[in-house]
Design a protein around this motif. Structure first.
Motif, PDB file in Angstrom:
ATOM      1  N   ALA A 457      67.710  61.522  39.187  1.00 24.05           N
ATOM      2  CA  ALA A 457      67.992  60.475  40.179  1.00 24.05           C
ATOM      3  C   ALA A 457      67.294  59.171  39.808  1.00 24.05           C
ATOM      4  O   ALA A 457      67.860  58.074  39.953  1.00 24.05           O
ATOM      5  CB  ALA A 457      67.546  60.954  41.568  1.00 24.05           C
ATOM      6  N   ALA A 458      66.055  59.257  39.326  1.00 23.34           N
ATOM      7  CA  ALA A 458      65.344  58.038  38.924  1.00 23.34           C
ATOM      8  C   ALA A 458      66.017  57.370  37.730  1.00 23.34           C
ATOM      9  O   ALA A 458      66.095  56.145  37.647  1.00 23.34           O
ATOM     10  CB  ALA A 458      63.893  58.385  38.592  1.00 23.34           C
ATOM     11  N   ALA A 459      66.561  58.192  36.803  1.00 26.03           N
ATOM     12  CA  ALA A 459      67.256  57.624  35.652  1.00 26.03           C
ATOM     13  C   ALA A 459      68.533  56.907  36.072  1.00 26.03           C
ATOM     14  O   ALA A 459      68.850  55.824  35.568  1.00 26.03           O
ATOM     15  CB  ALA A 459      67.569  58.726  34.641  1.00 26.03           C
ATOM     16  N   ARG A 460      69.270  57.520  37.032  1.00 26.38           N
ATOM     17  CA  ARG A 460      70.491  56.852  37.515  1.00 26.38           C
ATOM     18  C   ARG A 460      70.148  55.533  38.205  1.00 26.38           C
ATOM     19  O   ARG A 460      70.841  54.530  38.043  1.00 26.38           O
ATOM     20  CB  ARG A 460      71.234  57.785  38.481  1.00 26.38           C
ATOM     21  CG  ARG A 460      71.921  58.966  37.788  1.00 26.38           C
ATOM     22  CD  ARG A 460      72.889  59.657  38.739  1.00 26.38           C
ATOM     23  NE  ARG A 460      72.201  60.223  39.893  1.00 26.38           N
ATOM     24  CZ  ARG A 460      71.702  61.450  39.940  1.00 26.38           C
ATOM     25  NH1 ARG A 460      71.833  62.252  38.883  1.00 26.38           N
ATOM     26  NH2 ARG A 460      71.089  61.906  41.025  1.00 26.38           N
ATOM     27  N   LYS A 461      69.079  55.529  38.994  1.00 20.54           N
ATOM     28  CA  LYS A 461      68.672  54.301  39.680  1.00 20.54           C
ATOM     29  C   LYS A 461      68.281  53.217  38.688  1.00 20.54           C
ATOM     30  O   LYS A 461      68.612  52.036  38.867  1.00 20.54           O
ATOM     31  CB  LYS A 461      67.510  54.610  40.618  1.00 20.54           C
ATOM     32  CG  LYS A 461      67.073  53.426  41.463  1.00 20.54           C
ATOM     33  CD  LYS A 461      65.961  53.835  42.426  1.00 20.54           C
ATOM     34  CE  LYS A 461      65.522  52.642  43.264  1.00 20.54           C
ATOM     35  NZ  LYS A 461      64.421  53.008  44.196  1.00 20.54           N
ATOM     36  N   ALA A 462      67.583  53.596  37.609  1.00 22.25           N
ATOM     37  CA  ALA A 462      67.184  52.620  36.600  1.00 22.25           C
ATOM     38  C   ALA A 462      68.402  52.046  35.881  1.00 22.25           C
ATOM     39  O   ALA A 462      68.455  50.852  35.561  1.00 22.25           O
ATOM     40  CB  ALA A 462      66.231  53.264  35.585  1.00 22.25           C
ATOM     41  N   ALA A 463      69.411  52.908  35.633  1.00 25.45           N
ATOM     42  CA  ALA A 463      70.624  52.422  34.966  1.00 25.45           C
ATOM     43  C   ALA A 463      71.358  51.413  35.846  1.00 25.45           C
ATOM     44  O   ALA A 463      71.845  50.381  35.375  1.00 25.45           O
ATOM     45  CB  ALA A 463      71.526  53.600  34.615  1.00 25.45           C
ATOM     46  N   ILE A 464      71.411  51.701  37.164  1.00 26.45           N
ATOM     47  CA  ILE A 464      72.065  50.759  38.088  1.00 26.45           C
ATOM     48  C   ILE A 464      71.306  49.442  38.116  1.00 26.45           C
ATOM     49  O   ILE A 464      71.896  48.350  38.136  1.00 26.45           O
ATOM     50  CB  ILE A 464      72.171  51.399  39.485  1.00 26.45           C
ATOM     51  CG1 ILE A 464      73.105  52.627  39.436  1.00 26.45           C
ATOM     52  CG2 ILE A 464      72.666  50.381  40.504  1.00 26.45           C
ATOM     53  CD1 ILE A 464      73.151  53.412  40.730  1.00 26.45           C
ATOM     54  N   SER A 465      69.973  49.514  38.127  1.00 26.87           N
ATOM     55  CA  SER A 465      69.168  48.294  38.144  1.00 26.87           C
ATOM     56  C   SER A 465      69.379  47.478  36.873  1.00 26.87           C
ATOM     57  O   SER A 465      69.417  46.250  36.912  1.00 26.87           O
ATOM     58  CB  SER A 465      67.680  48.647  38.292  1.00 26.87           C
ATOM     59  OG  SER A 465      67.452  49.342  39.496  1.00 26.87           O
ATOM     60  N   ALA A 466      69.539  48.161  35.729  1.00 23.44           N
ATOM     61  CA  ALA A 466      69.772  47.435  34.481  1.00 23.44           C
ATOM     62  C   ALA A 466      71.110  46.697  34.524  1.00 23.44           C
ATOM     63  O   ALA A 466      71.228  45.559  34.051  1.00 23.44           O
ATOM     64  CB  ALA A 466      69.731  48.403  33.304  1.00 23.44           C
ATOM     65  N   VAL A 467      72.129  47.342  35.097  1.00 21.10           N
ATOM     66  CA  VAL A 467      73.432  46.678  35.222  1.00 21.10           C
ATOM     67  C   VAL A 467      73.320  45.460  36.126  1.00 21.10           C
ATOM     68  O   VAL A 467      73.858  44.381  35.834  1.00 21.10           O
ATOM     69  CB  VAL A 467      74.476  47.682  35.743  1.00 21.10           C
ATOM     70  CG1 VAL A 467      75.791  46.968  36.039  1.00 21.10           C
ATOM     71  CG2 VAL A 467      74.700  48.800  34.724  1.00 21.10           C
ATOM     72  N   ASP A 468      72.582  45.600  37.240  1.00 27.96           N
ATOM     73  CA  ASP A 468      72.404  44.457  38.144  1.00 27.96           C
ATOM     74  C   ASP A 468      71.639  43.335  37.461  1.00 27.96           C
ATOM     75  O   ASP A 468      71.949  42.146  37.642  1.00 27.96           O
ATOM     76  CB  ASP A 468      71.652  44.909  39.402  1.00 27.96           C
ATOM     77  CG  ASP A 468      72.484  45.877  40.253  1.00 27.96           C
ATOM     78  OD1 ASP A 468      73.731  45.886  40.079  1.00 27.96           O
ATOM     79  OD2 ASP A 468      71.905  46.618  41.081  1.00 27.96           O
ATOM     80  N   ALA A 469      70.629  43.682  36.669  1.00 25.34           N
ATOM     81  CA  ALA A 469      69.852  42.652  35.973  1.00 25.34           C
ATOM     82  C   ALA A 469      70.721  41.903  34.969  1.00 25.34           C
ATOM     83  O   ALA A 469      70.619  40.681  34.829  1.00 25.34           O
ATOM     84  CB  ALA A 469      68.647  43.285  35.269  1.00 25.34           C
ATOM     85  N   GLN A 470      71.614  42.633  34.256  1.00 31.21           N
ATOM     86  CA  GLN A 470      72.507  41.963  33.319  1.00 31.21           C
ATOM     87  C   GLN A 470      73.462  41.036  34.052  1.00 31.21           C
ATOM     88  O   GLN A 470      73.751  39.925  33.583  1.00 31.21           O
ATOM     89  CB  GLN A 470      73.277  43.014  32.516  1.00 31.21           C
ATOM     90  CG  GLN A 470      74.249  42.443  31.507  1.00 31.21           C
ATOM     91  CD  GLN A 470      73.542  41.731  30.387  1.00 31.21           C
ATOM     92  OE1 GLN A 470      72.356  41.930  30.196  1.00 31.21           O
ATOM     93  NE2 GLN A 470      74.251  40.888  29.664  1.00 31.21           N
ATOM     94  N   ARG A 471      73.946  41.481  35.235  1.00 32.02           N
ATOM     95  CA  ARG A 471      74.848  40.624  36.011  1.00 32.02           C
ATOM     96  C   ARG A 471      74.123  39.354  36.470  1.00 32.02           C
ATOM     97  O   ARG A 471      74.680  38.244  36.439  1.00 32.02           O
ATOM     98  CB  ARG A 471      75.374  41.418  37.201  1.00 32.02           C
ATOM     99  CG  ARG A 471      76.467  40.666  37.981  1.00 32.02           C
ATOM    100  CD  ARG A 471      76.945  41.473  39.195  1.00 32.02           C
ATOM    101  NE  ARG A 471      77.471  42.767  38.803  1.00 32.02           N
ATOM    102  CZ  ARG A 471      76.878  43.918  39.075  1.00 32.02           C
ATOM    103  NH1 ARG A 471      75.720  43.932  39.729  1.00 32.02           N
ATOM    104  NH2 ARG A 471      77.409  45.067  38.687  1.00 32.02           N
ATOM    105  N   ILE A 472      72.863  39.511  36.899  1.00 28.86           N
ATOM    106  CA  ILE A 472      72.095  38.346  37.343  1.00 28.86           C
ATOM    107  C   ILE A 472      71.841  37.396  36.177  1.00 28.86           C
ATOM    108  O   ILE A 472      71.907  36.170  36.318  1.00 28.86           O
ATOM    109  CB  ILE A 472      70.772  38.812  37.982  1.00 28.86           C
ATOM    110  CG1 ILE A 472      71.061  39.582  39.287  1.00 28.86           C
ATOM    111  CG2 ILE A 472      69.852  37.635  38.249  1.00 28.86           C
ATOM    112  CD1 ILE A 472      69.817  40.216  39.888  1.00 28.86           C
ATOM    113  N   LYS A 473      71.551  37.967  34.992  1.00 32.22           N
ATOM    114  CA  LYS A 473      71.303  37.128  33.829  1.00 32.22           C
ATOM    115  C   LYS A 473      72.539  36.316  33.458  1.00 32.22           C
ATOM    116  O   LYS A 473      72.454  35.113  33.168  1.00 32.22           O
ATOM    117  CB  LYS A 473      70.869  38.005  32.656  1.00 32.22           C
ATOM    118  CG  LYS A 473      70.588  37.226  31.384  1.00 32.22           C
ATOM    119  CD  LYS A 473      70.155  38.161  30.278  1.00 32.22           C
ATOM    120  CE  LYS A 473      69.897  37.379  28.981  1.00 32.22           C
ATOM    121  NZ  LYS A 473      69.490  38.276  27.879  1.00 32.22           N
TER     122      LYS A 473
END
Length: 524
Positions: A457-473
């Motif tokens: 679950a923590a790995a899935r959450k980190a992957a979602i956060s990485a996608v959001d960070a790329q979108r913000i960038k």
């Protein structure tokens, strides 16, 4: 400190500070990209600290010297026979002696020229700065008094700038209210007051003093320009910390409107054309976290301690520098002055008590002398006599091993190691404060449980956060590109700038737009 010792320290300090300037020039760009412009700006304290670093004490000098290898008690000494060299003609000897006798005079002349150049450099900059301040204040109109800084408007100000150390000023041109809107004026004022609060005006005078000592050194001139650029970038980062993309766009407009070519070394200008591209690129970068800034501070501290320790006067590296320079100028910079004569003894000194004779010296095993391909070996008293003549080449004899000191002591057996803990992995219940492992007590001992489902679950959450960070960038890059295009349009329509300045500024911002487009393509 004697004259020769002072000369050695000065030469070592100038050469070592030059090497440290070159090191900072190499490290400033990668350090700025990794840890931010404020950490890169702090690197410039390294050559300044080296110039004021005193020589190491005698105890630390001995500790810093490289010890001789003591592999065995048998020493082999190679002696070069000076009579074996080819004879030198008398004319060549006299010419060499003449050049050698002139070297001290040449060295003294160079020292005088260096002192005159350093003094002239400082006097010229102080005179120029005093004339600049007088021209600023002659026809200035007071605007306000803010945070201990006097804000004035002067026709001599080409753009927003800060000057003065004892009396601190921020000067704006007379048309400041017409050329800049309210937000641009507020950011420009914050930038110039920030120079006073950070002590940048004092740092500029220190940098000018260092440049005066290195007035003949092209590395120091390059380092001074890079130091001023890093100073502006660090102040920009302070002003824009926590601000939105709209404020960054407004700040970019203020920088472009203030673009001008001339600058006074001791003052802090909002902008000159020389560093336009670097500052506009910095406006598109995201601020560093506190953890990243702390890591950068630790890196700078480590570099300073290491650099100062390796180049300090008295170390083997500094001695090597002094020896080579002294050989070039014909002066022994490492020479030790003779000790003063001892005072005469009193006429009626009381008789000293009898001192028991010292124990006999232990004879060394063997000393072998290799001279012109022939070996001569000395043993016993003859070896000791040779050691007394040149004790620096011979290490002291190793201490005798103590034998038959009593029965050997047997160490008690080590206690048994505790049993290894049991580990098992399984799916755990939800909750648990997000812990991925815990320990529980069972009949057969303590067991460490690794929760597989919580880790997934923590790995899935980190992957979602990485996608959001790329979108913000990507969104931030798009906003920055809009800001650059709007700034270019504003610059092209600015009729207050000369055609040459407008052309140079447009070329710089076009380069920044191309680089931003390249970064956006790589981000996709």
């Amino acid at each position: 400190m004697t004259g020769a010792g002072l000369a050695a320290w000065a030469i070592e300090a100038l050469i070592a500070s030059t090497l440290l300037m070159a090191l900072v020039l190499l490290l400033r760009a990668p350090v700025r990209r990794a840890f931010g412009p404020q950490v890169a700006y702090a690197l410039w304290a390294l050559p300044v600290l080296r110039l004021v670093l005193p020589p190491l004490p005698a105890g630390l000098r001995q500790a810093a010297a490289t010890p001789l290898s003591r592999a065995s008690e048998t020493i082999t000494v190679f002696v070069v026979d000076p009579t074996a060299a080819a004879p030198t003609p008398a004319a060549a000897v006299s010419a060499t002696d003449m050049v050698t006798s002139l070297l001290p005079a040449i060295a003294a002349t160079l020292a005088v020229l260096w002192a005159i150049g350093a003094a002239g450099f400082l006097v010229w900059h102080m005179t120029r700065h005093a004339r600049f301040c007088r021209r600023m204040l002659t026809s200035a109109a007071a605007v306000e008094h803010l945070r201990g800084v006097r804000v004035i408007a002067s026709p001599a100000a080409p753009g927003p700038l800060a000057f003065g150390v004892m009396r601190r000023y921020v000067a704006f041109p007379l048309d400041f209210s017409d050329r800049y809107d309210d937000d641009e004026r507020a950011l420009a004022l914050e930038h110039e007051i920030g120079h006073h609060q950070r002590g940048d005006l004092v740092a500029n005078w220190i940098a000018l003093a260092v440049l005066a000592l290195h007035w003949f050194n092209p590395v120091a001139w390059r380092a001074f320009r890079a130091f001023r650029a890093d100073q502006e970038l660090a102040n920009d980062a302070r002003v824009l910390a926590g601000r939105s993309a709209i404020d960054r766009h407004t700040y970019a407009c203020a920088i472009l409107k203030a673009a001008h070519g001339g600058a006074v070394s001791a003052a802090c200008h909002l902008h000159t054309i020389d560093d336009l591209k670097g500052r506009l690129r910095m406006l598109t970068t995201s601020p560093r976290s506190r953890r990243r800034l702390a890591a950068g501070g630790a890196l700078v501290t480590t570099l300073m301690v290491t650099g100062l320790g390796l180049t300090a006067s008295g170390t083997s590296a500094a001695k090597a520098i002094s020896t080579k320079v002294g050989a070039a100028v014909g002066v022994d910079l490492q020479a030790v002055p003779p000790a003063p004569p001892a005072p005469p003894a009193a006429a009626a000194a009381p008789a000293a008590p009898a001192i028991p004779p010292a124990p006999a010296k232990a004879h060394r095993t063997r000393v072998t002398i290799v001279k012109n391909g022939r070996a001569a070996t000395y043993e016993g008293a003859a070896a000791d006599a040779y050691a007394d003549q040149d004790a620096r080449q011979l290490p002291p004899p190793p201490p005798a091993l103590a034998m038959n000191q009593g029965p050997a002591v047997v160490a008690p057996p080590a206690p048994p190691l505790p049993p290894m803990p049991l580990i098992e992995s399984r799916n755990c219940s939800t909750g648990g404060n997000g812990r991925t492992s815990y320990t529980e007590q069972r009949r057969d001992g303590r067991v460490t449980v690794i929760c597989v489902n919580r880790i997934q679950a923590a790995a899935r959450k980190a992957a979602i956060s990485a996608v959001d960070a790329q979108r913000i960038k990507v969104s931030a890059m798009a906003t920055a590109m809009q800001s650059l295009n709007a700034t270019r349009a504003s610059l092209a329509a600015n009729v207050d700038m000369s055609a040459k300045d407008r052309q140079e500024a447009l070329a710089e911002i076009d380069g920044a737009i191309r680089e931003m487009q390249s970064e956006m393509r790589s981000a996709d």
